[in-house]
Design an enzyme around this catalytic site. Structure first.
Site, PDB file in Angstrom:
ATOM      1  N   SER A  62       1.816 -31.555  -8.201  1.00  0.00           N
ATOM      2  CA  SER A  62       1.597 -32.692  -7.308  1.00  0.00           C
ATOM      3  C   SER A  62       1.948 -34.023  -7.953  1.00  0.00           C
ATOM      4  O   SER A  62       2.065 -35.024  -7.255  1.00  0.00           O
ATOM      5  CB  SER A  62       0.132 -32.729  -6.851  1.00  0.00           C
ATOM      6  OG  SER A  62      -0.143 -31.632  -6.019  1.00  0.00           O
ATOM      7  N   HIS A 113       1.217 -22.968  -6.952  1.00  0.00           N
ATOM      8  CA  HIS A 113       2.102 -23.561  -5.941  1.00  0.00           C
ATOM      9  C   HIS A 113       3.296 -22.652  -5.654  1.00  0.00           C
ATOM     10  O   HIS A 113       3.628 -21.785  -6.448  1.00  0.00           O
ATOM     11  CB  HIS A 113       2.612 -24.914  -6.422  1.00  0.00           C
ATOM     12  CG  HIS A 113       1.532 -25.938  -6.610  1.00  0.00           C
ATOM     13  ND1 HIS A 113       1.768 -27.187  -7.112  1.00  0.00           N
ATOM     14  CD2 HIS A 113       0.197 -25.881  -6.362  1.00  0.00           C
ATOM     15  CE1 HIS A 113       0.626 -27.867  -7.174  1.00  0.00           C
ATOM     16  NE2 HIS A 113      -0.338 -27.091  -6.727  1.00  0.00           N
TER      17      HIS A 113
END
EC number: 3.1.3.1
Lengths: 668, 668
Positions: free
Chosen positions: A231, A622
Site C-alpha cells: 500500500s 496482496h
C-alpha cells in the site's frame, strides 16, 4: 514439446542475471549503473523531483566486478530528444542550472543482498560497493521525451528515457475527493452487494452507490520492481505519478542505508498547495501514519518510520530543500501512538501539542469532532492503532469496548468513535470552508477492507466496504446540499487487491453438526445450491438499525463461502466471527516465532485449509488483479478503460490544472 | 452483541421457508403459486415468450398443504399498469388474443425435493403435487409495466410485475461480434497481461487488445435463483435478456419432468433472423453443443441434452410453435459426438449429413475450413469433445497428438486443428458474404479459460485467454480490411468468473529441492519477492514462434503463484504442466466413486492444499464476481458502468433495432 521447436539452449544453463529478476540487487537497476528516476518514467510538467546516480561494484557473487571498487568518476548528461542529433547533451548541473553548475559530492556506501533462496539459506550474501551522486529539486517544464545517459567504468553506459506529459494549466474541477478502498476489488464489491442489497428473481431492488457511477475504469497496480505491490508504493503511484518499490513512498528507492535520502518526487498535495494554494485533507480508518494516508506527504523508502512521517505531514520535508504543503486542513483517523509523547512519536514529542501550536483544533472523539470549528485546521485522532471496524462499532460494540486504545493515552477503550462517514463529511465541511474559491483535495480511505482481508475475516472486510459505499453515497448528497457537486470530481478506487471471491454458500448448522473435516465440506453449496443471499432476508424481530444499505441479518444460517487462494494455515467455518476480528494462524512456539499453523482457538467448528504462502506469513497477502476505478464529475470521461495506477495521478492533476510550463506560483 | 439490539426472536426459531432460500422447492416460486416468467422480469418489446402457471400442493414437509391436492381451478389475469384502476384485467387468453380465447388444458405432475442437507442425508424428500397451464408464444408490444395475477386455493394470490423496455427500431450497428471468454475475470486478464507483455521499470511496453477498448463495464452474473451461475443460464441471460436457472437455457425452469416443455423466451438470434433476416454464426473452442454456443438457439431446462440441442440449432424448436432461425451460417467448434451417427447424436442420425442436406459445407480440419466457400453455410467440427487448448496445440503438440478425438470417427487424433483465431476470421468471411446488407451476429467463445480454471491449470487457462485477446486483435484488423469496422459493434465479456488471482511468484527450482510441504511453501515469494515476470524475458535460443502477444518463455524458473480459493484437494507446484492438462484430484476408490483426494500423480513436486468444496467435487467451481465488459463500435457508449448480464442483451438488441411495437417481419 520443447525439443520440437527452435531451441538451442536449456533454460537452466542461462545466467544468474535472469534468475535475479525475482531476487534483485536493486530494483530498477538491472545493470551496474543506476539512474533514478529510471528508464521509462513519466513526469508532470513542472513536477519537482531529485535525481540520483549509482555505480555498483559487486565484490562477490555472480556479478563480481572491478574487485569491488566502484567508479567514482562517472558522468551523466541529459538531452531533450529533439535536440539529440545536434549533440546538445548537457551535464545535469548545467541543464537544470543548478547553483554555479556545482556538482554534488560523491557519496559512498556498501549494501548486500541474496541472489536467490539457496543463497539466503546458505547465508552467502553478495556484497556491493557503491559510488553515488544526487541532484536535488529539479523539474522538467517542456513536454516531450528526454534521454539521460550515465557513463561509467570507461565504456559502460546506462540510459533512461523520461517522458514529460502535456501541459494542462486550467482547473476543470475545483475540488477532488479521492476515495480509496484499500485492497478493494471488483470481487469484493460484488460480494458486498450480495450481502446488503436484495434481489427478487434475479433483479436487484437497490444498488451500491458505486454501481451508479457513470464511468468505470481499471487500473494496474504493480510496483516498479515487483508485480505485487504494497500500500505504500501503490499510494505513492496514485499521488505522484511515479511507481515505486514495496515500502517506499514519494521516492525512488536507492541502495543507501538512510531511508530519508532517496530521490523524491512531488506529490499531488505538494503541487496543489504550491500552485493553487488549495486546502487538503486526509481521512482514514487506519492509523493516520499508515501508508495510504501518509503517502500524500511522505518521502521515504521505509513506511514504518511512522513518527518522522507524521512530522513530514505537519511540517513537510525539513532535511532537504523541498516544496512545503502547509500541513493538512483536515486530518482524521487512528494512530494516537504517533501523537502521544513517547517512543512512537518523532523525537518523543507531543504531536497533539505540535499540531495545536500551528492552530489546529484537536478532537479525540466524535462529539468533539462534530463540534470543531470548520474555519480552523482540524486534527482528529480517535484511538490508538486502527479504528475498530464497522462491524465492531455497529453490530458487536462489546468487541470495541474491550480494547485498550484510548487516544488520550489512558488505559481504557476509545469510546465515542466516529466512522468513515462522520470523518469524511466533517472533512468536507472544513475543507469547503477553508479552501473557499481555491478548492480542495480530500483523500478518504476505507483501510480495513485490506486489513480484514489479510486475516481472512471476510464479513469485517465487507462491512467496511459497505461503510465506504455508504460514505460515498452521503458525500454525493453532502456536495449537492453544499451546491458544489457539479464542480467536484469524485474518484473511487483501490490501491491493490486480495485474491478474494465468493464461490457458494455454507450451511453453518450442518457444518457444525458434522464430525470431521471432509464431511464438514459437504455443508458448502455450489452452483444452484448456493441459493440466494440470506443476509437480505428480514428476520422477525431482528434489526441492526444500520440503514437500508447494509445487511438486515449478519448471521444467517446459510452464509457465503469464500476464499482467497493466498492464505496461511487456518480453519474455515464461514459466517461472521462474533467475538472480534479473527486471527487465523498462530505460532505454536509462542511470540517471536515465525512458524505459523492453524490458530487452535479460531473458527473451531470449521475444517482445516492449509496454507499456500510461506509458513512465516501469518496472514493472506496482496494480489495482482487490476482494481476498479469509478469516476463522477468534471473530467469523468477521462477515467474509462484500462490504464496504470500512475495515470490516476495524471488524470486528476490535469483536471486540477497542475501541469505548468514554469515554476511560478499561481494561487489566483 | 445481538442482545444489545432490538432482537426479540432467535434466528433458528424462524420458519423453514427462510432456510429454503438455499434448498428451494422451485426457484422463482417462494409461494405455492408460481408465475413463469416470474415477478420483476424485463422484456424486449415484441420478444416472444411462453407463460406457465403452477399451483403447488406439498404432500409432506414443512409446507404440507391441502392434503397434497393442488387447485386445478386457478385463474390468471394480466393488466397493463396504466389500465389497472380501470379494472381492465383480462384473462391471459383474452389479453393475448389466443385462438378463440381457448384455455389450455390443465397439466398435472409430481416432483420432490430436499428441504436441507439434513433431509438429504436422512433421505426424507418433500413431495409436491402440481397443477399447471402453459400459454405458448405470446409477446408484449407496448413499453411499460404489466401486472400478472394468479389466484388459487380460494383467496391466495401471486403477482408478477413485468417491465417491457423501450422501443428501438433503428439499426445502429450493422453487425455485432460478441466474444465470450468463458469464466474470464479481470484477475485473469491481469495475469495474462503479466505473462505476455513486457514491462520496463513498471511501464508496459505493449498491451492487451482488451486494454485498448475505449469503454469498460461490469456485468453481474448471478442467476435467477442462485447467486452462482453456470454457463447455461448465464449465456441465456446474455442472449435473451432473461435470467434463468442453473442448467437451463432459453426457458424459465418449471417443475415438470419434461426438460423441453419449460416456458421459452426468444433469443437475440431468433429475433434478428425474424426481424432483419441477418446471418448469424457461433464459434467455440468447446464442443459446439456446450452451453455457451448452444444457448443461442437452445430452449431446455437441461443443458446435457446435447443431441436434441444440435437439432434445435439446425432446425429450430420443432415440438412447439416457435419462431425459427434458419440454422447458423457459420458454426465452428468441437463436439463430433453429436454429429457422428450414434448414441451422442439426436435419434442416432448423422448430423454431418443433416447439415449437408441443408446446403452446408462440412469441414473436419483447418485446411478444409480455410478453403470452404464463403457464400455457403458452413459447418466445421474439428474434433470430438473440446478443442485441445492453445498451449497443447502450439507449445506441447505431442499432448494433442496422443488424443483419440478424430472428428471423422476414426481411432486416432484430430490433426490439422484450427484455433479460435482461424475459426473466427473464417466465420467473419462467411457471415460478411452471406449477411450482405442485412448484417450479421457472431458469437465467438474462448471456452477453455473456464475449463482449465476448473482443473486449476492456470497456464492453460491463461494461454486460451491470450488466444482470445489475439483473436480480438485480429478481428479488429480483419473488419478494418473488409471496410466494416465502423459499422460493427464488438463486445467482449464473460459469463461468470472463477475466484482466481496471482499472489506472488514461486521458485520452481527451490521448491523441487525442499523435502517437505512446509518448506516447499518457502519457495513462494510475496510482495517485493514476487519480482518481475520472467515469462517475458527472452532466453537465448528459446523461441516458441507464437508471436509478440504471447509469453516468450512458458517455463521460467520463477513462475506465478496463484490460487482460486475454491478447489478440491490437490497439490500446487506452480508452473506449466508439460504433459497435458492437469487432473488435480482423483478418487482412490476408482471410477464411479465421488470421494476426491489429491491426485497422487499430479504436480508431485508440490505441496498439498486441501479442498474447500464438497469432496464430491473433483474440480474448482464458479464464483460470484462481476465480470468485465469491453465495447468498441456503434453504441459503445451504452456499455460503461455496472449492470446486469441481461442488460448486455438489451444493449445489443437496442443497437440492432430489435425492439419493435408489432410482430411484422422487416427483412428490409
Amino acid at each position: 514439446m520443447l525439443s520440437k521447436l527452435s531451441i538451442t539452449a536449456i533454460l537452466v544453463a542461462t545466467g544468474s542475471l535472469i534468475s535475479a529478476q525475482t531476487f534483485q540487487r536493486l530494483g530498477t537497476c538491472p545493470s551496474l549503473g543506476c539512474i533514478l528516476p529510471p528508464d521509462e518514467q513519466d513526469f508532470l510538467p513542472g513536477q519537482q523531483f531529485d535525481i540520483r546516480f549509482e555505480v555498483h561494484a559487486p565484490k562477490n557473487g555472480s556479478e563480481a566486478f572491478n574487485n569491488g571498487v566502484p567508479d567514482e568518476k562517472f558522468t551523466a548528461t541529459i538531452t531533450k530528444d529533439h535536440d539529440r542529433k545536434g549533440g546538445k547533451a548537457k551535464s545535469i548541473a548545467d541543464f537544470f542550472k543548478l547553483k554555479g553548475s556545482a556538482e554534488p559530492k560523491v557519496e559512498k556506501w556498501t549494501f548486500s543482498w541474496y541472489e536467490d533462496l539457496f543463497a539466503q539459506d546458505a547465508k552467502t550474501p553478495s556484497v556491493v560497493n557503491v559510488a553515488s551522486k544526487v541532484y536535488r529539486r529539479v523539474a522538467l517544464y517542456e513536454p516531450g521525451t528526454y534521454t539521460v545517459t550515465l557513463r561509467y567504468y570507461g565504456g559502460k553506459t546506462t540510459t533512461a528515457k523520461w517522458t514529460v506529459r502535456e501541459l494542462a494549466t486550467r482547473k476543470k474541477a475545483k475540488n477532488v475527493i479521492f476515495f480509496i478502498g484499500d485492497g478493494m476489488t471488483t470481487n469484493m464489491i460484488t460480494a458486498a452487494r450480495l450481502l446488503a442489497h436484495k434481489t427478487i428473481n434475479g433483479k436487484y431492488q437497490s444498488l451500491m452507490q458505486l454501481d451508479k457511477f457513470p464511468v468505470l475504469g481499471h487500473q494496474m497496480t504493480h510496483s516498479i520492481d515487483s508485480f505485487i505491490t504494497d500500500s505504500a508504493n501503490s499510494a505513492s503511484a496514485l499521488y505522484s505519478g511515479h511507481k515505486s518499490t514495496v515500502n517506499a513512498m514519494g521516492v525512488y528507492a536507492d541502495s543507501s542505508p538512510d531511508p530519508f535520502d532517496d530521490p523524491k518526487v512531488e506529490t499531488i498535495i505538494e503541487l496543489l498547495v504550491r500552485i493553487w494554494g488549495s486546502a487538503w485533507g486526509a481521512v482514514s480508518t487506519a492509523f493516520i501514519a499508515d501508508a495510504t494516508p501518509i503517502a500524500l506527504t511522505a518521502h521515504t523508502r521505509l513506511r514504518s518510520q511512522y513518527g518522522p512521517l507524521i512530522d513530514q505531514a505537519l511540517n513537510g520535508v525539513t532535511n532537504y530543500s523541498w516544496p512545503g504543503h502547509g500541513g493538512p486542513d483536515a486530518y482524521f483517523g487512528g494512530g494516537a501512538e504517533q501523537f502521544l509523547p513517547g517512543s512512537g512519536s518523532y523525537q518523543g514529542k507531543d504531536y497533539y501539542a505540535e499540531f495545536a501550536k500551528k492552530g489546529y483544533s484537536v478532537s479525540l472523539n466524535k462529539t468533539s469532532l462534530l463540534k470543531a470549528d470548520n474555519k480552523k485546521k482540524a486534527l482528529g485522532i480517535f484511538c490508538k492503532a486502527n479504528l475498530p471496524v464497522w462491524l465492531d462499532r455497529n453490530i458487536f460494540p462489546e468487541n470495541s469496548a474491550k480494547l485498550k486504545n484510548d487516544p488520550a493515552g489512558g488505559s481504557g477503550a476509545a469510546t465515542d468513535l466516529p466512522g468513515l462517514k462522520d470523518m469524511t463529511l466533517k472533512a468536507i465541511d472544513v475543507l469547503h470552508a477553508r479552501g473557499g474559491k481555491k478548492g480542495f483535495f480530500l483523500m478518504s480511505e476505507a483501510a480495513s477492507i485490506d486489513k480484514q482481508m489479510h486475516s481472512l475475516d471476510y464479513e469485517r472486510a465487507l462491512g467496511d466496504l459497505l461503510e465506504l459505499d455508504d460514505t460515498v453515497r452521503a458525500t454525493v448528497a453532502k456536495l449537492k446540499s453544499l451546491g458544489i457537486l457539479e464542480e467536484t470530481l469524485i474518484v473511487v478506487s483501490a490501491d491493490h487487491g486480495h485474491g478474494f471471491d465468493v464461490f457458494g454458500s455454507s450451511d453453518t448448522k450442518y457444518m457444525a453438526a458434522q464430525p470431521d473435516d471432509r464431511s464438514k465440506r459437504d455443508a458448502v453449496g455450489v452452483y444452484q445450491n448456493s441459493g440466494l443471499s440470506q443476509y437480505t432476508v428480514e428476520q422477525p424481530g431482528i434489526s441492526y438499525n444500520t440503514g437500508p444499505n447494509f445487511p438486515v441479518n449478519w448471521d444467517p444460517r446459510y452464509v457465503i463461502a469464500a476464499g482467497a487462494g493466498a492464505n496461511p494455515d487456518h480453519r474455515e467455518q464461514y459466517g461472521v466471527d462474533k467475538t472480534g476480528p479473527r486471527t487465523p494462524a498462530a505460532t505454536l512456539a509462542g511470540k517471536g516465532s515465525s512458524d505459523f499453523y492453524v490458530n487452535p482457538t479460531d473458527e473451531t467448528k470449521g475444517f482445516v485449509v492449509n496454507g499456500t504462502v510461506p509458513v512465516s506469513q501469518s496472514q493472506g497477502v496482496h494480489s495482482l488483479t487490476d482494481v476498479p476505478v469509478y469516476a463522477m464529475g468534471p473530467c469523468q470521461e477521462r477515467f474509462g478503460g484500462t490504464y496504470e495506477n500512475i495515470d490516476l495521478f495524471y488524470k486528476m492533476a490535469e483536471c486540477l490544472g497542475l501541469a505548468h510550463g514554469s515554476n511560478k506560483t499561481i494561487r489566483g
